[in-house]
Design an enzyme around this catalytic site. Structure first.
Site, PDB file in Angstrom:
ATOM      1  N   ASP A   1       0.862  -1.169   0.000  1.00 33.82           N
ATOM      2  CA  ASP A   1       0.000   0.000   0.000  1.00 33.82           C
ATOM      3  C   ASP A   1       0.909   1.233   0.000  1.00 33.82           C
ATOM      4  O   ASP A   1       2.129   1.144   0.084  1.00 33.82           O
ATOM      5  CB  ASP A   1      -0.963  -0.034   1.202  1.00 33.82           C
ATOM      6  CG  ASP A   1      -2.202   0.815   0.958  1.00 33.82           C
ATOM      7  OD1 ASP A   1      -3.239   0.538   1.583  1.00 33.82           O
ATOM      8  OD2 ASP A   1      -2.130   1.744   0.128  1.00 33.82           O
TER       9      ASP A   1
HETATM   10  C1  GLC Z   1      -4.362   4.254  -0.136  1.00 29.42           C
HETATM   11  C2  GLC Z   1      -5.256   3.079   0.228  1.00 29.42           C
HETATM   12  C3  GLC Z   1      -5.343   2.028  -0.837  1.00 29.42           C
HETATM   13  C4  GLC Z   1      -5.246   2.675  -2.202  1.00 29.42           C
HETATM   14  C5  GLC Z   1      -3.838   3.238  -2.326  1.00 29.42           C
HETATM   15  C6  GLC Z   1      -3.642   3.953  -3.671  1.00 29.42           C
HETATM   16  O1  GLC Z   1      -3.611   4.653   0.976  1.00 29.42           O
HETATM   17  O2  GLC Z   1      -5.017   2.436   1.474  1.00 29.42           O
HETATM   18  O3  GLC Z   1      -6.586   1.324  -0.650  1.00 29.42           O
HETATM   19  O4  GLC Z   1      -5.494   1.728  -3.219  1.00 29.42           O
HETATM   20  O5  GLC Z   1      -3.506   4.124  -1.264  1.00 29.42           O
HETATM   21  O6  GLC Z   1      -4.451   5.104  -3.705  1.00 29.42           O
END
Ligand code: GLC
Length: 737
Positions: free
Chosen positions: A269
């Site tokens: 993430d």
């Molecule tokens: C965010 C979220 C994740 C998302 C990623 C890209 O922090 O936790 O669900 O897909 O970043 O935006």
């Protein structure tokens, strides 16, 4: 003997691995690491800013670029100006729509309709790929049992069986191509795993999950996504039992690769690899890089630590070249299998017809609505018997708010609000008096209360559009007090004093704690955040053009202090019953410090939810009768067949979602008092009956037991065919050894 198809797929698989091997042989370390490097770039000169990195093979994936010309320009550089011509993964959070927005995933889950959910994902894929995006970070399939957690909005609810069925449908919808591969949107099962169990429902918070809870509750939807062919996984931010998921060998290697045989790619993430230092798992980014690469994170989402530190880890042999090749191979495999290496990715598919997408999300919104209360059948409304409606509240006419969270690209211009839909439907027939009354749902300004009261007084009835704006749920937007924000409840009570029927339509990204206000409504519809066409769907339902069929995918607490509350709870050694519950108001003054109840309940909330999982009313009624089971004893490996007859006993056609629940009465571990094991949507005309048939194999009763083995255990089972997680027709059977 393998079939020609098997031989062909085997041949294809060998071809993929051969292609990967050939590329790895000629790629430099920097180019290999480049495939693991996902960057984001904002501002007006994205292509210029990223061109060198792409050309030199140091970027394998880009996030949050949605301009098709910029994407095509970057793809052109990657394919025609870099040494190996490997296209880029273009990632975006296309969670529940791109330009055309479907209901929140939590709202889609209330439809209990995998086919509809799949079609919504398909439309998202067609719209997003038309802009050059080829990877979405969805489905989000974290089990969510604490509605304080803002991300319950993007979840598919509290139940592993329902979330598994709907999550798998989303995967197929995103990835399944209708015409060649150009509109394939690579899916991503997230957040792996256990994120929904964040303590106190506070986002990013510590997660302590017993292994059997992780395996029996939180992992099943991810296994279903794997079995549906999801191409990528995303690690959770969570620190699970002291080990952040992004460094978890257990999750990323033992479960995902060894047990499940996953051969796609794992992305961290946002900045989560670097955050291993913030968690305090390691002292610096070099160690964070090592831990994540060793555990099995293939792509580093925007932290840059892989690009900075993998070359030195390989040079010092802390990270073997074979390990690097495995990570790079996973990414290349996703790109090859998604067809990116075998077609001109700069030729974008046609954007689908806007009206067809809007028609689909309108149907999805209608099926997502849950009728929670309908005293004296006040709904559906009859326009011929109305002169004037008072439409009250801050969410009656908010085209962006009704889209909900995670709609970076949602087009509010495509939204039709409830107020607009009511005007369109009732034009010239019924007067509409709209009183916003509150600037926002959080407002504490009561100055418009009397205006709302007066509007209700001079109308036939009042319809409230209240709840939460989109910003009050979603990532990082958890709430400790999950009642209606601001003074909305007081506004309802105030208007109630006008003595007219009061209908509530709640738009929110979570189940709100409405124990102190629900009975102020004659009728109550939960609309979640219903997406672009929420307005017409709500208007159609209020006036009976649609008959509500939605059932709750989450339990609704009476008050915030009840959470977590969910139907598949354990019995405990002192289960509460209506007879044992004592309410705080009923304790006589001067009561001795005597034993009160001595079972598991709250003095001020009891032990039951306000509305249970699986609950939802209709404008008609359904009778459940003639339950049968084909045997009361079934050997391990066998199956039972459970049937019941469902009859529409009302005067309107309607759709009922019939649910099958079991209870494993005794186990090597304590077992939930109910578990969903099947459901079927049936449409019935007035007076029509349908016999539902559920076939239940003993394998479906397997769980991770005390010894950690996954198996069904001999013993007694209850089984229900029911309209919700409460009540229903009951029988029993036993698995014999
Ligand atoms: C965010 C979220 C994740 C998302 C990623 C890209 O922090 O936790 O669900 O897909 O970043 O935006």
């Amino acid at each position: 003997m393998s079939s020609a198809r098997d031989m062909n797929s085997l041949g294809k698989a060998r071809d993929v691995e051969t292609r990967i091997g050939s590329l790895l042989e000629v790629m430099s370390i920097e180019e290999k690491v480049g495939q693991l490097n996902q960057v984001q770039c904002t501002g007006p000169n994205v292509v210029e800013d990223l061109a060198h990195g792409i050309r030199s093979g140091r970027i394998g994936s880009v996030i949050n670029v949605v301009d098709p010309d910029a994407i095509n320009a970057m793809q052109h550089i990657a394919i025609h100006e870099s040494r190996h011509g490997i296209p880029l993964l273009i990632g975006r959070d296309v969670i529940h729509g791109f330009k055309t927005v479907a209901p929140l995933p939590l709202g889609q889950a209330a439809s209990w309709n995998p086919g509809l959910v799949r079609e919504c994902a398909r439309v998202s894929a067609q719209e997003a790929t038309a802009y050059g995006i080829n990877w979405t970070f969805a489905p989000m399939i974290d089990i969510a049992r604490d509605p304080r957690w803002g991300r319950v909005a993007e979840s598919l609810g509290e139940d592993p069986f329902l979330a598994s069925a709907l999550g798998a449908a989303m995967v197929v919808g995103f990835q399944e191509s209708a015409n060649g591969e150009a509109d394939t949107l690579i899916a991503c099962a997230k957040h792996f795993a256990g994120y929904g169990a964040s303590e106190a429902g506070r986002d990013y918070n510590t997660t302590n999950l017993p292994l059997n809870e992780m395996r029996n509750v939180y992992l099943p939807p991810f296994k279903a996504a794997r079995e549906a062919g999801v191409a990528t996984f995303m690690t959770s931010f969570s620190d699970i039992d002291g080990i952040p998921a992004t460094a978890s060998d257990f999750l990323l290697d033992e479960v995902l690769r060894q047990e499940w045989g996953f051969d796609g790619a794992v992305v961290s993430d946002w900045d989560a690899i670097h955050q291993l230092c913030v968690h305090g798992l390691c002292e610096n980014d070099v160690e964070a890089t090592y831990l994540a690469a060793r555990a099995g994170v293939d792509i580093d989402m925007i932290s840059g630590v892989y690009e900075r530190h993998i070359p030195e880890l390989v040079a010092t042999e802390r990270l073997p070249m074979e390990r690097l090749d495995t990570l790079v191979g996973n990414v290349l495999r996703v790109k090859i299998q998604a067809g990116l290496m075998d077609r001109d990715v700069t030729v974008l598919p046609e954007e689908p017809a806007r009206m067809s997408g809007l028609a689909l999300v309108r149907e999805a919104a209608a099926q997502s609505l849950v009728l929670l209360r309908n005293e004296n059948a006040v709904l559906p409304l009859d326009a011929t018997r109305l002169d004037r409606l008072a439409v009250i509240g801050p969410l009656a006419d908010e085209p962006a708010e009704q889209l909900g969270t995670w709609v970076f690209d949602g087009d509010p211009a495509r939204s039709v609000t409830p107020l607009a839909a009511l005007h369109a439907m009732l034009e010239g027939e019924v007067e509409i008096d709209h009183v916003r009354a509150l600037e926002t749902t959080r407002s504490r300004d009561r100055s418009q209360f009397d205006a709302a009261f007066a509007a209700a007084q001079s109308a036939d009835m009042a319809i409230f559009f209240i709840g939460e704006e989109a910003i009050l749920s979603g990532e990082a937007h958890s709430r400790a007090d999950i009642t209606l924000p601001g003074v909305q409840a007081d506004l309802v009570r105030h208007v109630r004093g006008a003595g007219k029927p009061v209908i509530g339509v709640i738009l929110a990204g979570r189940p709100l704690a409405m124990g102190d206000i629900a009975d102020q409504f004659d009728a109550l519809i939960y609309a979640w955040h219903p997406g672009s066409m929420g307005g017409p769907a709500i208007a159609d339902t209020l006036f009976g053009r649609c008959v509500p069929s939605g059932k709750l995918p989450v339990s609704f607490p009476t008050m915030s202090g009840q959470v977590p509350i969910y139907y598949a709870h354990k019995q405990t050694g002192r289960p509460a019953t209506p007879e044992t519950v004592i309410h705080i108001d009923d304790i006589p003054s001067g009561a001795e410090q005597t034993s009160l109840g001595m079972t598991t309940f709250h003095l001020d909330a009891g032990y039951l939810p306000l509305y249970p999982f699986g609950f939802g009313l209709s404008y008609t009624t359904f009778d459940y009768a003639d339950l049968s089971i084909d045997r009361h004893h079934v050997p391990l490996g066998g199956r039972v067949v459970v049937e019941a007859s469902i009859t529409n006993t009302g005067d309107r056609a309607g759709t009922e979602i019939v649910q099958l629940y079991v209870r494993d009465r005794f186990g090597s571990l304590t077992r939930p008092v109910r578990e969903l094991k099947g459901f079927e949507r049936i449409h019935l005309e007035p007076g029509q009956s349908h016999r539902v048939r559920f076939e239940l194999h003993t394998d479906e009763l397997a769980f991770y037991g005390r010894d950690g083995a996954f198996a069904a255990e001999p013993g007694d089972f209850d089984v229900w065919v029911a309209p919700s997680s409460v009540g229903g027709l009951h029988t029993h059977f036993a698995i014999t050894a």
